[in-house]
Write a protein that holds these residues in place. Structure first.
Motif, short mmCIF file in Angstrom:
data_model
loop_
_atom_site.label_atom_id
_atom_site.label_comp_id
_atom_site.label_asym_id
_atom_site.label_seq_id
_atom_site.Cartn_x
_atom_site.Cartn_y
_atom_site.Cartn_z
N GLN A 21 0.79 -1.24 0.00
CA GLN A 21 0.00 0.00 0.00
C GLN A 21 0.83 1.29 0.00
O GLN A 21 0.52 2.21 -0.76
CB GLN A 21 -0.95 0.01 1.20
CG GLN A 21 -2.16 -0.89 1.04
CD GLN A 21 -3.39 -0.35 1.75
OE1 GLN A 21 -4.38 0.01 1.14
NE2 GLN A 21 -3.32 -0.28 3.07
N PRO A 22 1.85 1.41 0.87
CA PRO A 22 2.58 2.69 0.91
C PRO A 22 3.17 3.07 -0.45
O PRO A 22 3.30 4.26 -0.75
CB PRO A 22 3.68 2.44 1.94
CG PRO A 22 3.16 1.34 2.80
CD PRO A 22 2.32 0.48 1.90
N ALA A 23 3.51 2.09 -1.27
CA ALA A 23 4.07 2.41 -2.59
C ALA A 23 3.02 3.15 -3.43
O ALA A 23 3.33 4.13 -4.12
CB ALA A 23 4.52 1.15 -3.31
N GLY A 24 1.78 2.69 -3.35
CA GLY A 24 0.71 3.36 -4.10
C GLY A 24 0.48 4.76 -3.60
O GLY A 24 0.27 5.70 -4.38
N ALA A 25 0.52 4.93 -2.28
CA ALA A 25 0.31 6.26 -1.70
C ALA A 25 1.44 7.20 -2.12
O ALA A 25 1.22 8.40 -2.36
CB ALA A 25 0.25 6.15 -0.18
#
Lengths: 460, 469, 112
Positions: A21-25
């Motif tokens: 998830q953090p990569a997408g954010a």
């Protein structure tokens, strides 16, 4: 024909096709102007994502880390946010937005991000009275969803935090989803042809940064704080990716009565037709001749290729869900047979996606859709002898193609093993044309290397 | 000048202790930058995490080993397709990575079952592979999973597999350096001495601290084989898991990267009495010294001279040609740590270049002692430099070339500065004699590329000149 | 003589990695060991090699000695007592720089 939708049976992953998830954010955040996200976690959570962006774009993007260490496990790590924000504010005077992106470690510890933001806002007011600096909490624990939902969560958090009722702008919000800058450019092209003003969230066209005589150009996103603010004052929202960005549009509809339409990702002729119709409906502008001509050119090019080179070729496609589904729809338009679709996270909503039902209806060969999939699902099938004539997906699957001598068209993110692909669109009529011709040229090279009726090309 | 506070750091004055400019007559007893200390949050440092120090740098190099990463998928995704270390078995280690795909329910109820199942599946899917590294990550460390117990149970159950567990979550330590340490110490404690290597030569070494970047290890291996020396284990370039279990049988540890692997060399000395010989395996001159030292150790001086003579004859002329072009060129070395001290004098002595600024991501004070002893006066030495410091230093030193990673490389390109990949190389290998030529060639090509000169031209002004405006 | 001590110290500082081993005891051992070997070799004595560690010092010393002789023409002309003075002077300086005067905070950790 049948479409079988199933989940990968193994519980572990061999060769992931999705990031966390953090990569997408982080990807969403770099699309914003005067913005440096602060990734709240270990340093690797941001360092490697920066590297990944650099691999794909051959550009550097600014992403900060709160550098969380062991003591956080006992005492929490909110102090690191305070320090991180203040340091960024002090050293980057033009900074206007800091998304604070959580990770698995800081979500597990249970840091109070919202409380910390309230506290830091006071600290900022004390040190920089009157300065406008937006802190946005983005909760993206890495153990939920994937980069797909991470992007979605970030766009939604940014919209929720920044959108503000004001004068109507007459513009239409376009929630792009995680598309490439080439696609964003294509959206703008379509809007310009139609004479429609768009509010692009997020505008990544400027990721293609030039090297200038004045040494003053760097890669950055160009969506501004005002663009987010004004998203509440638009005529409507069109989301191009159901799973990436649509939640923000739906929020604007609920909160600010901005009508929200989620279109099929405009890959292929029919999907682009739908897209144009939606824009036309929402804006009241007709579809201009120029786009009808573009459409005609694309169909013209596709017709040159379809039954001669594409018909009945079995295609495996992996990548982000909206991209994979859109590409499969495109394949059916040009007589390619998408027989294996791989979606890389555990989103059970894929089962209800109407586009899959439509794919099934139009299929000329049995289809398999695996969700929560990894790239080993592809490799194993290839090794077991399943016929796959073409692979479409991102560069992490390159060895499945090269080791098994299957032609592969790189598409999506990341495509680090081919030069400049991200500058080209896959959406719109131009995207359809580019896809058809890129697929054809990839197959041609394969025919030549394998001496597989390559002499057909002698007189094509 | 002593330690220096850069302009961009006025609001974070503690950075002064990390930046040093060497002046005549100074040595490291007067000034030594603070290093291996926590990064200030929000500074846009270049550092990674300790998990990556273990997995990406050392463990992931092994060519016959499953790399099982116990955590959410990102830790696996991000440390795959990010290194250029080939192997002689068709690059198994580049092609695969494994994750236990940890989800919220595991955070709540524990991830050990998921780990066990993933391990068994991984061995089942690739039945020829019998070796595995398991890494914990931030999430699995915080929930307190016991991967060692799981590994033991699986070893017992499957019978023919061997598993090594690295417990080094990303938040441990201040940089990747911690991960190097944990892996080194774990391996010596648990695996060294568990397998007897086949000895094929009276002369045996371990080559410690090189990771076969673009084939480095294979270049060095060629020299040692020509000298009749058996390399029991490379730690860990192009190495097998089982090679490393037999490290205790080498007569000598030849150490290149003392930062990432000095620990295991020290322990091998302490526990098995194997001496540690530190060398520089980059650099045309250095490499000769290195082979001579190993030759002297084994009484193989003649063999060493033969190899040196052969290699020098092959490459000397090219080195001289490049030296003529590179002499006097100013270069920055912004890499991990050890390459600062391996390269600074090599670039000067071999090619006549001047190293004007150096930055280390994860070096310790030991590395700064080395690099300041070897480096120039007037040169800027920085620990854990960040983006704004890089910009400021470029203004101060105005280099012709930067040796750094692709991200910073992309950045300096906008300033019309060429970069060469100082981590993964442009077109390596860079070690050994041929490597020195490769590196010189890449630097030469970068500096003399017409593109950056074209970039500096404003076509409007040029056109104006041409039309006589 | 002190000038020669400084020249030699600087030369070794730039060239040799053994003075920078991880801990105080490693540095002590390496500096003493290599310097002693150099003295023996330069005076034509028979080096005492009883352990693998001695052998390592011998290897380092042998190569360094060649380099020193190449770099400093005066080195070969030193008489035995002068040689001792220069070498022990350099040894003391190296220990002062890398051990007693070192600012390296990790030098005295008990573990590696």
């Amino acid at each position: 024909m049948s479409l079988e939708l199933k989940q990968k049976e193994r519980c572990g992953i061999i060769n992931p096709m999705y990031n966390c998830q953090p990569a997408g954010a982080q990807f969403a955040s770099i699309g914003i102007k005067d913005c440096i996200p602060l990734v709240h976690g270990g340093q690797g959570c941001s360092m490697f994502v920066r590297l990944l962006f650099a691999q794909h774009f051959k550009e550097n993007f600014e992403i900060a880390s709160s550098s969380v260490h062991e003591e956080a496990a006992v005492f929490g790590a909110v102090k690191r946010i305070e320090e991180g924000v203040m340091t960024l504010a002090q050293r980057y005077p033009d900074l206007r937005v800091i998304p604070i992106i959580t990770t698995c470690s800081t979500e597990t510890i249970g840091d109070d991000i919202e409380g910390t933001i309230r506290k830091v806002n006071k600290m900022l007011e004390a040190e920089f009275p009157g300065r406008e600096l937006h802190l946005v909490a983005v909760h993206t624990p890495s153990y939920n969803g994937s980069h797909v939902s991470g992007y979605n969560v970030a766009v939604q958090s940014l919209t929720k935090t920044l959108a503000k009722k004001g004068e109507p702008t007459g513009k239409i919000n376009f929630f792009t989803g995680w598309l490439n800058p080439g696609d964003v450019k294509q959206i703008k092209h379509i809007l310009s042809e139609m004479g429609v003003e768009g509010n692009i969230l997020l505008d990544t066209e400027t990721f293609d940064a030039p090297t200038m005589p004045g040494k003053d150009a760097f890669a950055y996103g160009s969506t501004t704080v005002e663009d987010f603010e004004n998203s509440a004052n638009a005529k409507g929202s069109i989301s191009l990716c159901k799973y990436q960005g649509a939640s923000a549009a739906n929020f604007l509809q609920t909160q600010f009565q901005v009508p929200s339409v989620v279109t099929n990702t405009p890959i292929g002729i029919k999907n682009t037709d739908l897209f144009l119709e939606e824009i036309s409906k929402m804006s009241g502008q007709p579809i201009p001749d120029s786009l009808v001509e573009e459409r005609g050119r694309a169909i013209d090019a596709m017709a040159d290729l379809a039954h001669m080179f594409f018909a009945n070729k079995k295609v495996a496609i992996f990548g982000d869900p909206d991209l994979v589904i859109g590409l499969a729809q495109f394949c059916q338009e040009v007589e390619l047979e998408p027989t294996l679709l791989l979606l890389g996270d555990d989103n059970s909503a894929y089962a209800k996606d109407e586009r899959l039902a439509e794919l099934e209806k139009n299929a000329t060969a049995p289809m398999e859709v695996i969700w929560n999939a990894d790239l080993w699902e592809l490799e194993r099938r290839v090794k077991e002898g399943q016929q796959i004539d073409l692979i479409m997906g991102h560069s992490k699957g390159r060895y499945v193609a090269t080791d098994n001598k299957i032609p592969m068209v790189r598409v999506g993110f990341p495509t680090f093993d081919r030069a400049g692909l991200w500058k080209y669109p896959v959406i719109g009529y131009k995207g359809a044309e580019w896809l058809a011709e890129t697929i054809a040229n990839t197959l041609f090279v394969d025919m030549e290397y394998k001496k597989n009726k390559e002499w057909i090309l002698n007189v094509w | 000048m002593p330690l220096k506070l850069l302009k961009c750091d006025v609001t974070i004055p503690e950075r002064e202790k990390h930046v040093y400019i060497k002046e005549p007559g100074e040595d490291t007893t007067q000034y030594l930058p603070i290093s291996n200390a926590a990064t200030i949050p929000g500074t846009l440092s270049e550092r990674g995490c300790s998990y990556c120090g273990a997995k990406l740098v050392i463990g992931g190099v092994l060519k016959d080993t499953i790399q099982m990463i116990h955590g959410p998928v990102g830790c696996a995704y991000d440390t795959w397709h990010t290194k250029r270390y080939p192997s002689d078995n068709d690059n198994f280690q580049l092609k695969y990575v494994w994750s236990t795909n940890l989800k919220e329910k595991h955070i709540v109820f524990g991830g050990e079952k998921q780990l066990k199942q993933s391990i068994i599946e991984a061995f089942q899917e690739m039945p020829d592979i019998k070796r595995m590294f398991i890494y914990t990550t931030c999430a699995t460390a915080l929930i307190g999973d016991d991967p060692k117990a799981v590994a033991k149970a699986v070893e017992k159950e499957l019978g023919d597999v061997d598993i090594f567990v690295v417990e080094c979550p990303g938040f441990a330590g201040v940089s990747q350096s911690k991960g190097h340490h944990v892996l080194n110490m774990g391996w010596i404690n648990e695996k060294v001495g568990t397998l007897e290597p086949t000895i094929t030569s009276p002369y045996t070494i371990n080559f410690i601290g090189d990771y076969n970047i673009q084939g480095d290890s294979q270049v060095l291996e060629k020299y040692f084989h020509k000298m009749g020396i058996q390399i029991i284990a490379h730690f860990t370039g192009n190495a097998s898991y089982d090679d490393l279990r037999g490290m205790h049988r080498a007569q000598l540890n030849v150490v290149n990267c003392a930062r990432s692997a000095g620990y295991i060399a020290n322990e091998l000395k302490k526990r098995y009495g194997i001496p540690r010989l530190d060398i520089d395996s980059w650099g045309f001159e250095y490499c000769q010294d290195a082979l001579r030292k190993v030759g002297a150790f084994f009484g193989l001086e003649d063999k060493a001279e033969e190899v040196i003579a052969e290699e020098v004859a092959k490459y000397k002329e090219q080195m001289e040609w490049y030296r003529a072009g590179l002499k006097g060129k100013k270069v920055c070395i912004w890499t991990g740590g050890p390459r600062l001290w391996h390269w600074t004098k090599a670039l000067e002595d071999d090619l006549g270049m001047t190293v004007v600024a150096m930055s280390s991501k994860f070096g310790h004070q030991e590395d700064f002692e080395k690099v300041i002893a070897r480096g120039n006066e007037g040169t800027i030495y920085i620990d854990d430099a960040n983006e704004l410091e890089f910009f400021e230093v470029l203004e101060m030193v105005k280099p012709d070339l930067v040796l750094t990673g692709p991200r910073v490389g992309d950045l300096v390109k906008k300033l019309h500065l060429p970069y060469i990949n100082g981590h993964a190389y442009h077109n390596g290998p860079y070690m050994g004699f041929e490597g020195s030529v490769n590196m010189a060639r890449d630097m030469y090509n970068a500096i003399y590329s017409p593109l950056m000169k074209l970039a500096a031209i404003d076509v409007r002004e040029k056109a104006a000149l041409e039309v006589g405006v | 003589m002190s000038d020669k001590v400084e020249q030699l110290t600087k030369f070794i500082q730039e060239k040799c990695l053994w003075q920078f081993l991880s801990r105080t005891w490693d540095r002590e051992e390496a500096i003493s060991g290599v310097i002693k070997m150099i003295e023996t070799l330069q005076t034509g004595g028979q080096p005492v090699i009883e352990t693998p560690i001695d052998k390592c010092h011998y290897a380092d010393a042998k190569v360094l000695l060649t380099d020193i002789n190449k770099a400093f023409s005066w080195f070969g002309e030193l008489k035995a007592d002068q040689l001792g003075e220069v070498l022990h002077g350099a040894e003391a300086r190296l220990k002062q720089i890398t051990i007693t005067g070192s600012l390296n905070g990790e030098l005295n950790h008990q573990l590696y």
